[in-house]
Write a protein that holds these residues in place. Structure first.
Motif, PDB file in Angstrom:
ATOM      1  N   ASP A   1       0.813  -1.211   0.000  1.00  0.00           N
ATOM      2  CA  ASP A   1       0.000   0.000   0.000  1.00  0.00           C
ATOM      3  C   ASP A   1       0.853   1.271   0.000  1.00  0.00           C
ATOM      4  O   ASP A   1       0.413   2.310  -0.498  1.00  0.00           O
ATOM      5  N   ILE A   2       2.051   1.202   0.561  1.00  0.00           N
ATOM      6  CA  ILE A   2       2.955   2.352   0.430  1.00  0.00           C
ATOM      7  C   ILE A   2       3.246   2.587  -1.047  1.00  0.00           C
ATOM      8  O   ILE A   2       3.137   3.717  -1.551  1.00  0.00           O
ATOM      9  N   GLU A   3       3.613   1.516  -1.738  1.00  0.00           N
ATOM     10  CA  GLU A   3       3.918   1.651  -3.168  1.00  0.00           C
ATOM     11  C   GLU A   3       2.693   2.150  -3.928  1.00  0.00           C
ATOM     12  O   GLU A   3       2.798   3.021  -4.803  1.00  0.00           O
ATOM     13  N   ARG A   4       1.528   1.614  -3.597  1.00  0.00           N
ATOM     14  CA  ARG A   4       0.294   2.050  -4.264  1.00  0.00           C
ATOM     15  C   ARG A   4       0.043   3.536  -4.022  1.00  0.00           C
ATOM     16  O   ARG A   4      -0.301   4.281  -4.948  1.00  0.00           O
ATOM     17  N   THR A   5       0.234   3.984  -2.793  1.00  0.00           N
ATOM     18  CA  THR A   5      -0.021   5.388  -2.460  1.00  0.00           C
ATOM     19  C   THR A   5       0.897   6.323  -3.228  1.00  0.00           C
ATOM     20  O   THR A   5       0.470   7.400  -3.682  1.00  0.00           O
ATOM     21  N   THR A   6       2.152   5.939  -3.403  1.00  0.00           N
ATOM     22  CA  THR A   6       3.061   6.802  -4.158  1.00  0.00           C
ATOM     23  C   THR A   6       2.568   7.005  -5.593  1.00  0.00           C
ATOM     24  O   THR A   6       2.892   8.019  -6.216  1.00  0.00           O
ATOM     25  N   GLY A   7       1.772   6.071  -6.082  1.00  0.00           N
ATOM     26  CA  GLY A   7       1.231   6.197  -7.429  1.00  0.00           C
ATOM     27  C   GLY A   7       0.133   7.236  -7.559  1.00  0.00           C
ATOM     28  O   GLY A   7      -0.250   7.590  -8.680  1.00  0.00           O
ATOM     29  N   PHE A   8      -0.371   7.736  -6.439  1.00  0.00           N
ATOM     30  CA  PHE A   8      -1.404   8.776  -6.471  1.00  0.00           C
ATOM     31  C   PHE A   8      -0.831  10.175  -6.249  1.00  0.00           C
ATOM     32  O   PHE A   8      -1.554  11.167  -6.388  1.00  0.00           O
TER      33      PHE A   8
ATOM     34  N   GLY B   1       7.885  15.621 -12.102  1.00  0.00           N
ATOM     35  CA  GLY B   1       7.264  14.827 -13.155  1.00  0.00           C
ATOM     36  C   GLY B   1       6.046  15.491 -13.766  1.00  0.00           C
ATOM     37  O   GLY B   1       5.785  16.680 -13.565  1.00  0.00           O
ATOM     38  N   GLU B   2       5.281  14.695 -14.513  1.00  0.00           N
ATOM     39  CA  GLU B   2       4.084  15.175 -15.185  1.00  0.00           C
ATOM     40  C   GLU B   2       2.868  14.955 -14.289  1.00  0.00           C
ATOM     41  O   GLU B   2       2.606  13.826 -13.863  1.00  0.00           O
ATOM     42  N   PRO B   3       2.129  16.016 -13.983  1.00  0.00           N
ATOM     43  CA  PRO B   3       0.958  15.856 -13.118  1.00  0.00           C
ATOM     44  C   PRO B   3      -0.201  15.187 -13.853  1.00  0.00           C
ATOM     45  O   PRO B   3      -0.242  15.159 -15.089  1.00  0.00           O
ATOM     46  N   ARG B   4      -1.118  14.664 -13.099  1.00  0.00           N
ATOM     47  CA  ARG B   4      -2.352  14.137 -13.667  1.00  0.00           C
ATOM     48  C   ARG B   4      -3.487  14.467 -12.713  1.00  0.00           C
ATOM     49  O   ARG B   4      -3.268  14.796 -11.540  1.00  0.00           O
ATOM     50  N   GLU B   5      -4.689  14.397 -13.207  1.00  0.00           N
ATOM     51  CA  GLU B   5      -5.847  14.657 -12.366  1.00  0.00           C
ATOM     52  C   GLU B   5      -6.025  13.509 -11.385  1.00  0.00           C
ATOM     53  O   GLU B   5      -5.938  12.333 -11.766  1.00  0.00           O
ATOM     54  N   LEU B   6      -6.263  13.841 -10.119  1.00  0.00           N
ATOM     55  CA  LEU B   6      -6.459  12.795  -9.124  1.00  0.00           C
ATOM     56  C   LEU B   6      -7.754  12.045  -9.418  1.00  0.00           C
ATOM     57  O   LEU B   6      -8.820  12.655  -9.520  1.00  0.00           O
ATOM     58  N   PRO B   7      -7.675  10.726  -9.569  1.00  0.00           N
ATOM     59  CA  PRO B   7      -8.903   9.972  -9.873  1.00  0.00           C
ATOM     60  C   PRO B   7      -9.875   9.996  -8.703  1.00  0.00           C
ATOM     61  O   PRO B   7      -9.482  10.089  -7.547  1.00  0.00           O
ATOM     62  N   THR B   8     -11.147   9.927  -9.017  1.00  0.00           N
ATOM     63  CA  THR B   8     -12.177   9.899  -7.992  1.00  0.00           C
ATOM     64  C   THR B   8     -12.521   8.466  -7.636  1.00  0.00           C
ATOM     65  O   THR B   8     -12.284   7.528  -8.401  1.00  0.00           O
ATOM     66  N   GLY B   9     -13.077   8.310  -6.444  1.00  0.00           N
ATOM     67  CA  GLY B   9     -13.595   7.010  -6.029  1.00  0.00           C
ATOM     68  C   GLY B   9     -12.560   5.937  -5.797  1.00  0.00           C
ATOM     69  O   GLY B   9     -12.876   4.748  -5.848  1.00  0.00           O
ATOM     70  N   GLU B  10     -11.316   6.344  -5.507  1.00  0.00           N
ATOM     71  CA  GLU B  10     -10.241   5.369  -5.294  1.00  0.00           C
ATOM     72  C   GLU B  10      -9.805   5.346  -3.835  1.00  0.00           C
ATOM     73  O   GLU B  10      -9.808   6.374  -3.150  1.00  0.00           O
ATOM     74  N   ARG B  11      -9.431   4.157  -3.377  1.00  0.00           N
ATOM     75  CA  ARG B  11      -8.819   4.016  -2.057  1.00  0.00           C
ATOM     76  C   ARG B  11      -7.314   3.863  -2.247  1.00  0.00           C
ATOM     77  O   ARG B  11      -6.860   2.929  -2.902  1.00  0.00           O
ATOM     78  N   MET B  12      -6.549   4.777  -1.670  1.00  0.00           N
ATOM     79  CA  MET B  12      -5.100   4.754  -1.853  1.00  0.00           C
ATOM     80  C   MET B  12      -4.437   3.704  -0.985  1.00  0.00           C
ATOM     81  O   MET B  12      -3.405   3.134  -1.361  1.00  0.00           O
ATOM     82  N   PHE B  13      -4.970   3.462   0.196  1.00  0.00           N
ATOM     83  CA  PHE B  13      -4.369   2.516   1.134  1.00  0.00           C
ATOM     84  C   PHE B  13      -5.407   2.085   2.152  1.00  0.00           C
ATOM     85  O   PHE B  13      -6.484   2.679   2.265  1.00  0.00           O
ATOM     86  N   THR B  14      -5.059   1.050   2.896  1.00  0.00           N
ATOM     87  CA  THR B  14      -5.844   0.622   4.058  1.00  0.00           C
ATOM     88  C   THR B  14      -4.999   0.847   5.299  1.00  0.00           C
ATOM     89  O   THR B  14      -3.883   0.309   5.400  1.00  0.00           O
ATOM     90  N   PHE B  15      -5.500   1.653   6.217  1.00  0.00           N
ATOM     91  CA  PHE B  15      -4.760   1.954   7.436  1.00  0.00           C
ATOM     92  C   PHE B  15      -4.870   0.759   8.380  1.00  0.00           C
ATOM     93  O   PHE B  15      -5.954   0.424   8.853  1.00  0.00           O
TER      94      PHE B  15
END
Length: 214
Positions: A128-135, A191-205
């Motif tokens: 989930d750390i790796e996943r979060t960096t992708g947002f 880097g190149e920015p992108r629009e933050l996607p909606t309705g996504e869960r970045m991580f589970t605490f």
């Protein structure tokens, strides 16, 4: 874990958390000092009581330039953060009681000049750390920075977090010494920015107590 009572550790001047707080506060002030004139937007993920940002802004000469959204699930912590911001006369600090893992919690507040991920990466899995960096390219404005923390206990994921960020267009600008248990990193977004996607869960605490098997 009682995340309100957890903040009691900050009352001890010698605790590792207090040392981390001092470092993060210094890095926030440095980011603000280095920023060009004009508005400076901040988002804080799992903000707790907002001690880092509010402490940095308390007497900073550019405090009026700062607007922020602090997202935190525990209503006792958000109440404390609102009270502290009001006492400091910081009227552009928005404190949201909500799930900081959801991208929708940041709608209208990003891209930000500074993204705070303090006390997050030590409480979620490596995947989930790796996943979060992708947002982060949707949370952080071009030329902005991310200040993040991760403990250096084995297995030490701090170097891997640096790698994941750098693979996503974030340049390492400062890290605490490896022997400091509560590690702090600062990465600048090139880097190149992108629009933050909606309705996504970045991580589970999950919580560091669960992750460590306590």
């Amino acid at each position: 874990m009682d995340w309100h009572a957890w903040h009691d550790a900050y009352t001890s001047p010698d605790s590792a958390l207090t040392a981390r707080l001092r470092t993060v506060t210094e890095r926030i002030r440095a980011a603000l000092d280095a920023a060009p004139p004009g508005p400076f937007r901040v988002v804080s993920v799992c903000a707790g009581q907002g001690l880092d940002l509010l402490g940095a802004l308390a007497d900073h000469p550019r405090r009026a330039d700062v607007s922020a959204r602090l997202v935190e699930l525990d209503p006792r912590n958000t109440a404390a953060a609102r009270e502290a911001a009001a006492a400091l006369g910081l009227h552009d600090i928005e404190v949201v009681t909500g799930d900081a893992s959801l991208t929708d919690s940041y709608a209208g507040a990003v891209p930000a000049r500074l993204v705070l991920l303090v006390g997050v990466f030590g409480n979620i899995t490596a995947a989930d750390i790796e996943r979060t960096t992708g947002f982060l390219d949707g949370l952080c404005a071009p030329g902005g920075s991310v200040i993040w923390t991760r403990n250096r206990r084995e297995p030490d994921l701090f170097p891997r977090v640096c790698d994941w960020l750098e693979q996503r267009g974030f340049e390492r600008t400062w890290t605490s010494a490896p022997e400091i248990r509560q590690g702090v990193g600062v990465h600048h977004f090139t880097g190149e920015p992108r629009e933050l996607p909606t309705g996504e869960r970045m991580f589970t605490f999950v919580g560091y107590d669960v992750l460590s098997g306590r």
